[in-house]
Scaffold this active site. Structure first.
Site, PDB file in Angstrom:
ATOM      1  N   LYS A  34      -4.241 -24.113 -15.129  1.00 36.53           N
ATOM      2  CA  LYS A  34      -5.677 -23.829 -15.021  1.00 36.53           C
ATOM      3  C   LYS A  34      -5.967 -23.346 -13.609  1.00 36.53           C
ATOM      4  CE  LYS A  34      -9.541 -24.383 -17.545  1.00 36.53           C
ATOM      5  NZ  LYS A  34      -9.684 -23.893 -18.931  1.00 36.53           N
ATOM      6  N   THR A  52      -5.109 -26.923 -20.921  1.00 38.43           N
ATOM      7  CA  THR A  52      -5.608 -26.541 -19.599  1.00 38.43           C
ATOM      8  C   THR A  52      -6.981 -27.141 -19.335  1.00 38.43           C
ATOM      9  OG1 THR A  52      -6.589 -24.467 -20.378  1.00 38.43           O
ATOM     10  CG2 THR A  52      -4.282 -24.404 -19.675  1.00 38.43           C
ATOM     11  N   ASP A  53      -7.757 -27.396 -20.382  1.00 40.22           N
ATOM     12  CA  ASP A  53      -9.043 -28.062 -20.191  1.00 40.22           C
ATOM     13  C   ASP A  53      -8.848 -29.489 -19.693  1.00 40.22           C
ATOM     14  OD1 ASP A  53     -12.039 -27.894 -20.662  1.00 40.22           O
ATOM     15  OD2 ASP A  53     -11.537 -29.692 -21.812  1.00 40.22           O
ATOM     16  N   PHE A  83      -0.185   0.620  22.461  1.00 40.11           N
ATOM     17  CA  PHE A  83       0.831   0.998  21.489  1.00 40.11           C
ATOM     18  C   PHE A  83       1.416   2.330  21.945  1.00 40.11           C
ATOM     19  CE2 PHE A  83       2.074   2.524  17.088  1.00 40.11           C
ATOM     20  CZ  PHE A  83       3.121   1.620  16.954  1.00 40.11           C
ATOM     21  N   ARG A 138      -6.504  -0.278  24.407  1.00 37.23           N
ATOM     22  CA  ARG A 138      -7.199  -0.187  23.132  1.00 37.23           C
ATOM     23  C   ARG A 138      -7.707  -1.561  22.736  1.00 37.23           C
ATOM     24  NH1 ARG A 138      -2.787   0.051  18.134  1.00 37.23           N
ATOM     25  NH2 ARG A 138      -1.685  -1.877  18.661  1.00 37.23           N
ATOM     26  N   GLN A 143       3.017  -6.151  16.189  1.00 31.81           N
ATOM     27  CA  GLN A 143       4.291  -6.790  15.857  1.00 31.81           C
ATOM     28  C   GLN A 143       4.695  -7.807  16.926  1.00 31.81           C
ATOM     29  OE1 GLN A 143       3.560  -3.611  15.438  1.00 31.81           O
ATOM     30  NE2 GLN A 143       4.508  -2.798  13.578  1.00 31.81           N
ATOM     31  N   ASN A 203      -3.853  -4.513  11.049  1.00 32.77           N
ATOM     32  CA  ASN A 203      -4.398  -3.915  12.257  1.00 32.77           C
ATOM     33  C   ASN A 203      -5.728  -3.259  11.904  1.00 32.77           C
ATOM     34  OD1 ASN A 203      -4.777  -2.894  14.775  1.00 32.77           O
ATOM     35  ND2 ASN A 203      -3.037  -1.508  14.768  1.00 32.77           N
ATOM     36  N   HIS A 248      -8.892  -1.323  12.650  1.00 32.90           N
ATOM     37  CA  HIS A 248      -9.067  -0.313  13.686  1.00 32.90           C
ATOM     38  C   HIS A 248     -10.515  -0.177  14.146  1.00 32.90           C
ATOM     39  CE1 HIS A 248      -4.962   0.830  12.947  1.00 32.90           C
ATOM     40  NE2 HIS A 248      -5.220   1.076  11.676  1.00 32.90           N
TER      41      HIS A 248
END
Length: 305
Positions: free
Chosen positions: A12, A59-60, A161, A178, A234, A260, A262
């Site tokens: 469930k 499942t109930d 980078f 950046r 990274q 990432n 931007h």
């Protein structure tokens, strides 16, 4: 089923439960909201092959069990401890159930402060969510994984980078200046392999969750005055994962996903005026589509995740 291999589980999902605990002797109340998913591995093959449902846990019934077990928890507890309670119930109460996998996401309700004072029964919705996945087998074998999702982090400088592969399709320039923004999803696995080895300390898992979150944040940003330079997402991801394993010997492996997100320097131009306004790393266009995807896991040599 000669010549065939058949594997199955049923359960469930998205069972939502809220629980309030009233602190004895005061008006202070505590609240959690959990989203629970249950998967049972059980010996109910006839239900699939011949329509015999006599070995199926409905499942109930699983859904109802979540509310009953929440009611039985008379004291506040961590999301991991509640998952363990559910897993132990399903594997011990039902003979045909050989393993239970319990996944829970805790919604980030936080106590509010009014005039600097904690409110006794007032809460606001925070950001990142506490998660767990617990697998318990009938033999008592256990695996506990905790995590967080939605931890949004951004720093406006000390990121770059450069030096990446360049070919005829590359237009991204090298930069040592950046913004860096991401939304961290993290999971970490504990070395416990049996129910008997799980620490009995109250709020052990909650405290470790808060400690891990603090280390992730502090490693991402660095010291408050000077920060720390990030040569790539990274590199930052690796140092965050490594800091977790260095700081917490009771964590055997950690996995991080860090898109990432931007923020592109704003540019205004036209055919007649290539540069209408000269922006100098101060006005940006936020965008999250498309974005880079970076993920990795780091484990101790003896660990598997």
């Amino acid at each position: 089923m000669v010549g065939l291999k058949f594997e199955q589980k049923h359960g469930k999902s998205r069972v939502r439960v809220g629980r309030i605990w009233k602190q004895p002797g005061s008006g202070t109340q505590h609240f959690v909201e959990w989203n629970v998913s249950i998967s049972l591995v059980s010996d109910c093959i006839p239900a699939y092959t011949s329509g015999d449902n006599s070995d199926i846990v409905a499942t109930d019934t699983m859904k109802n069990t979540v509310y009953v077990k929440a009611k039985e928890c008379n004291e506040q507890l961590s999301v991991e401890d509640f998952a363990i309670i559910l897993g132990k119930h399903f594997t011990s109460f039902y003979q045909q159930v050989t393993a239970a996998i319990i996944k829970i996401v805790e919604k980030p309700w936080e106590r509010i402060y009014v005039n600097g004072q904690p409110h006794e029964h007032g809460f606001k919705l925070g950001s990142e969510k506490h998660t767990t996945e617990v697998m318990i087998k009938k033999s008592g074998e256990v695996q506990v994984v905790s995590g967080l999702e939605g931890l949004a982090l951004l720093k406006t400088t000390k990121s770059g980078f450069e030096g990446f592969i360049r070919d005829k399709y590359t237009i991204l320039p090298d930069t040592r200046e950046r913004m860096l923004a991401t939304e961290v999803t993290a999971s970490w696995r504990y070395p416990f392999n049996a129910l008997a080895s799980i620490p009995l300390k109250k709020f052990y898992f909650t405290e470790r969750y808060m400690d891990v979150k603090t280390v992730l944040v502090n490693t991402f940003f660095g010291p408050p005055k000077d920060g720390v330079y990030s040569p790539s997402v990274q590199s930052t991801l690796y140092h965050m994962a490594n800091a977790i394993l260095v700081r917490f010997p009771d964590i055997s492996s950690v996995q991080l996903k860090m898109p990432n997100i931007h923020f592109l320097p704003a540019k205004l131009s036209s055919k007649d005026n290539p540069v209408m306004v000269q922006f100098e790393d101060d006005v940006y266009l936020p965008t999250d589509e498309p974005h880079g995807t970076i993920e990795a896991s780091l484990s101790r040599i003896s660990s598997k995740m």
